[in-house]
Structures are given as C-alpha cells and as structure tokens.
Design a protein around this motif. Structure first.
Motif, PDB file in Angstrom:
ATOM      1  N   TYR A 105      84.955  -7.380  51.506  1.00 25.29           N
ATOM      2  CA  TYR A 105      84.177  -7.904  52.618  1.00 25.29           C
ATOM      3  C   TYR A 105      82.734  -8.102  52.185  1.00 25.29           C
ATOM      4  CZ  TYR A 105      82.223  -8.760  57.184  1.00 25.29           C
ATOM      5  OH  TYR A 105      81.594  -9.356  58.248  1.00 25.29           O
ATOM      6  N   THR A 106      82.228  -9.310  52.404  1.00 25.64           N
ATOM      7  CA  THR A 106      80.832  -9.629  52.154  1.00 25.64           C
ATOM      8  C   THR A 106      80.307 -10.390  53.362  1.00 25.64           C
ATOM      9  OG1 THR A 106      81.288  -9.843  49.782  1.00 25.64           O
ATOM     10  CG2 THR A 106      79.231 -10.799  50.586  1.00 25.64           C
ATOM     11  N   ASN A 107      79.244  -9.854  53.984  1.00 21.25           N
ATOM     12  CA  ASN A 107      78.638 -10.538  55.132  1.00 21.25           C
ATOM     13  C   ASN A 107      78.278 -11.967  54.762  1.00 21.25           C
ATOM     14  OD1 ASN A 107      78.606  -8.704  57.292  1.00 21.25           O
ATOM     15  ND2 ASN A 107      76.863  -7.613  56.434  1.00 21.25           N
ATOM     16  N   GLY A 108      78.581 -12.887  55.675  1.00 22.76           N
ATOM     17  CA  GLY A 108      78.226 -14.278  55.454  1.00 22.76           C
ATOM     18  C   GLY A 108      79.263 -15.054  54.672  1.00 22.76           C
ATOM     19  N   ILE A 109      80.219 -14.362  54.083  1.00 19.70           N
ATOM     20  CA  ILE A 109      81.284 -15.033  53.322  1.00 19.70           C
ATOM     21  C   ILE A 109      82.632 -14.671  53.927  1.00 19.70           C
ATOM     22  CG2 ILE A 109      82.437 -15.229  51.079  1.00 19.70           C
ATOM     23  CD1 ILE A 109      79.670 -14.659  49.808  1.00 19.70           C
ATOM     24  N   THR A 110      82.976 -13.399  53.865  1.00 18.39           N
ATOM     25  CA  THR A 110      84.288 -12.964  54.356  1.00 18.39           C
ATOM     26  C   THR A 110      84.417 -13.172  55.854  1.00 18.39           C
ATOM     27  OG1 THR A 110      84.203 -11.260  52.642  1.00 18.39           O
ATOM     28  CG2 THR A 110      85.996 -11.116  54.236  1.00 18.39           C
ATOM     29  N   ASP A 111      83.342 -12.883  56.596  1.00 17.03           N
ATOM     30  CA  ASP A 111      83.416 -13.049  58.047  1.00 17.03           C
ATOM     31  C   ASP A 111      83.688 -14.502  58.420  1.00 17.03           C
ATOM     32  OD1 ASP A 111      80.893 -13.650  57.070  1.00 17.03           O
ATOM     33  OD2 ASP A 111      79.795 -12.726  58.711  1.00 17.03           O
ATOM     34  N   GLU A 112      83.059 -15.435  57.712  1.00 11.60           N
ATOM     35  CA  GLU A 112      83.304 -16.859  57.983  1.00 11.60           C
ATOM     36  C   GLU A 112      84.733 -17.249  57.622  1.00 11.60           C
ATOM     37  OE1 GLU A 112      80.214 -19.127  56.104  1.00 11.60           O
ATOM     38  OE2 GLU A 112      78.645 -18.166  57.296  1.00 11.60           O
ATOM     39  N   LYS A 113      85.250 -16.688  56.529  1.00 16.91           N
ATOM     40  CA  LYS A 113      86.640 -16.963  56.124  1.00 16.91           C
ATOM     41  C   LYS A 113      87.606 -16.456  57.191  1.00 16.91           C
ATOM     42  CE  LYS A 113      87.672 -16.158  51.794  1.00 16.91           C
ATOM     43  NZ  LYS A 113      88.079 -15.483  50.541  1.00 16.91           N
ATOM     44  N   ILE A 114      87.354 -15.257  57.723  1.00 21.54           N
ATOM     45  CA  ILE A 114      88.208 -14.697  58.767  1.00 21.54           C
ATOM     46  C   ILE A 114      88.150 -15.581  60.020  1.00 21.54           C
ATOM     47  CG2 ILE A 114      88.510 -12.742  60.354  1.00 21.54           C
ATOM     48  CD1 ILE A 114      87.400 -10.969  58.009  1.00 21.54           C
ATOM     49  N   GLU A 115      86.948 -15.982  60.417  1.00 18.41           N
ATOM     50  CA  GLU A 115      86.810 -16.820  61.605  1.00 18.41           C
ATOM     51  C   GLU A 115      87.548 -18.147  61.436  1.00 18.41           C
ATOM     52  OE1 GLU A 115      82.611 -17.170  62.288  1.00 18.41           O
ATOM     53  OE2 GLU A 115      82.465 -15.151  63.125  1.00 18.41           O
ATOM     54  N   ARG A 116      87.412 -18.768  60.267  1.00 20.29           N
ATOM     55  CA  ARG A 116      88.116 -20.035  60.005  1.00 20.29           C
ATOM     56  C   ARG A 116      89.625 -19.820  60.077  1.00 20.29           C
ATOM     57  NH1 ARG A 116      84.443 -20.715  55.890  1.00 20.29           N
ATOM     58  NH2 ARG A 116      86.019 -20.252  54.319  1.00 20.29           N
ATOM     59  N   PHE A 117      90.101 -18.762  59.455  1.00 18.87           N
ATOM     60  CA  PHE A 117      91.533 -18.514  59.414  1.00 18.87           C
ATOM     61  C   PHE A 117      92.090 -18.236  60.807  1.00 18.87           C
ATOM     62  CE2 PHE A 117      95.115 -17.992  56.726  1.00 18.87           C
ATOM     63  CZ  PHE A 117      95.979 -17.200  57.456  1.00 18.87           C
ATOM     64  N   CYS A 118      91.359 -17.489  61.615  1.00 18.09           N
ATOM     65  CA  CYS A 118      91.823 -17.132  62.947  1.00 18.09           C
ATOM     66  C   CYS A 118      91.732 -18.296  63.936  1.00 18.09           C
ATOM     67  CB  CYS A 118      91.040 -15.942  63.479  1.00 18.09           C
ATOM     68  SG  CYS A 118      91.463 -14.383  62.665  1.00 18.09           S
ATOM     69  N   ASN A 119      90.987 -19.336  63.595  1.00 20.85           N
ATOM     70  CA  ASN A 119      90.844 -20.489  64.482  1.00 20.85           C
ATOM     71  C   ASN A 119      91.738 -21.666  64.104  1.00 20.85           C
ATOM     72  OD1 ASN A 119      88.959 -19.383  66.267  1.00 20.85           O
ATOM     73  ND2 ASN A 119      87.311 -19.737  64.823  1.00 20.85           N
ATOM     74  N   ILE A 120      92.655 -21.436  63.205  1.00 23.21           N
ATOM     75  CA  ILE A 120      93.569 -22.516  62.778  1.00 23.21           C
ATOM     76  C   ILE A 120      94.536 -22.829  63.902  1.00 23.21           C
ATOM     77  CG2 ILE A 120      95.470 -23.082  61.219  1.00 23.21           C
ATOM     78  CD1 ILE A 120      93.972 -21.570  59.046  1.00 23.21           C
TER      79      ILE A 120
END
Length: 96
Positions: free
Chosen positions: A81-96
């Motif tokens: 987990y890296t702020n600004g990277i992983t959180d955005e990846k999670i958000e993108r994945f969960c919004n598919i």
C-alpha cells in the motif's frame, strides 16, 4: 445493507504494519461513501487461523507473494500500500 452486486474485498494484514494501517485507514473513509463495497479483514501475523485462510487463498489464486497488506478482490491481488497509488488503484478496480 449488502446488495447482490456488492464487491467483496478481503484484506490480509499484520497488526503493527504501517502500510497495513494506512490501507485500513483508507478503507475506513472509502467505505463510508461506497456502500457497494464490503471489506473482510484477516490479521495474519498473530492469528494462526487467519494465516491458514491466507495460505488457502494464495493457493487458490496461485499467488504466493509474501508480505502484507495483501488485498484480494475477485481473482485480483493488490500487494502493498502506497498513498496516492494503491488507493487510486483500489478505487478504479471497485468502480468497474
């Protein structure tokens, strides 16, 4: 309320891991605004039952990367987990 189209995420983490703490903090805020995502957490450093579940999940996914946080959504693993990277990846994945 859990909807039929709820996305389930499984977080395997270690108590005391700073990256895990950051990811749990991200989810605490994220889940307040995204009730279509459900998070199941398993502490694996101190809980041997959860470690066994972690191992079985890794076997099923054929993904034996070491380290936590280890997030599983569907058949996708997001390690670390890296702020600004992983959180955005999670958000993108969960919004598919």
């Amino acid at each position: 309320i859990v909807h039929a189209d709820t996305i389930k995420a499984y977080l395997f983490y270690g108590d005391g891991c700073p990256h895990c703490a950051d990811e749990k903090e991200f989810f605490k805020e994220y889940l307040k605004e995204n009730d279509d995502v459900s998070l199941v957490k398993y502490e694996v450093w101190k809980n041997s039952d959860n470690r066994n579940i972690f191992s079985k999940v890794q076997d099923k996914l054929n993904d034996h990367q070491t380290g936590v946080p280890y997030l599983v959504i569907g058949n996708t693993v997001i390690l670390g987990y890296t702020n600004g990277i992983t959180d955005e990846k999670i958000e993108r994945f969960c919004n598919i």
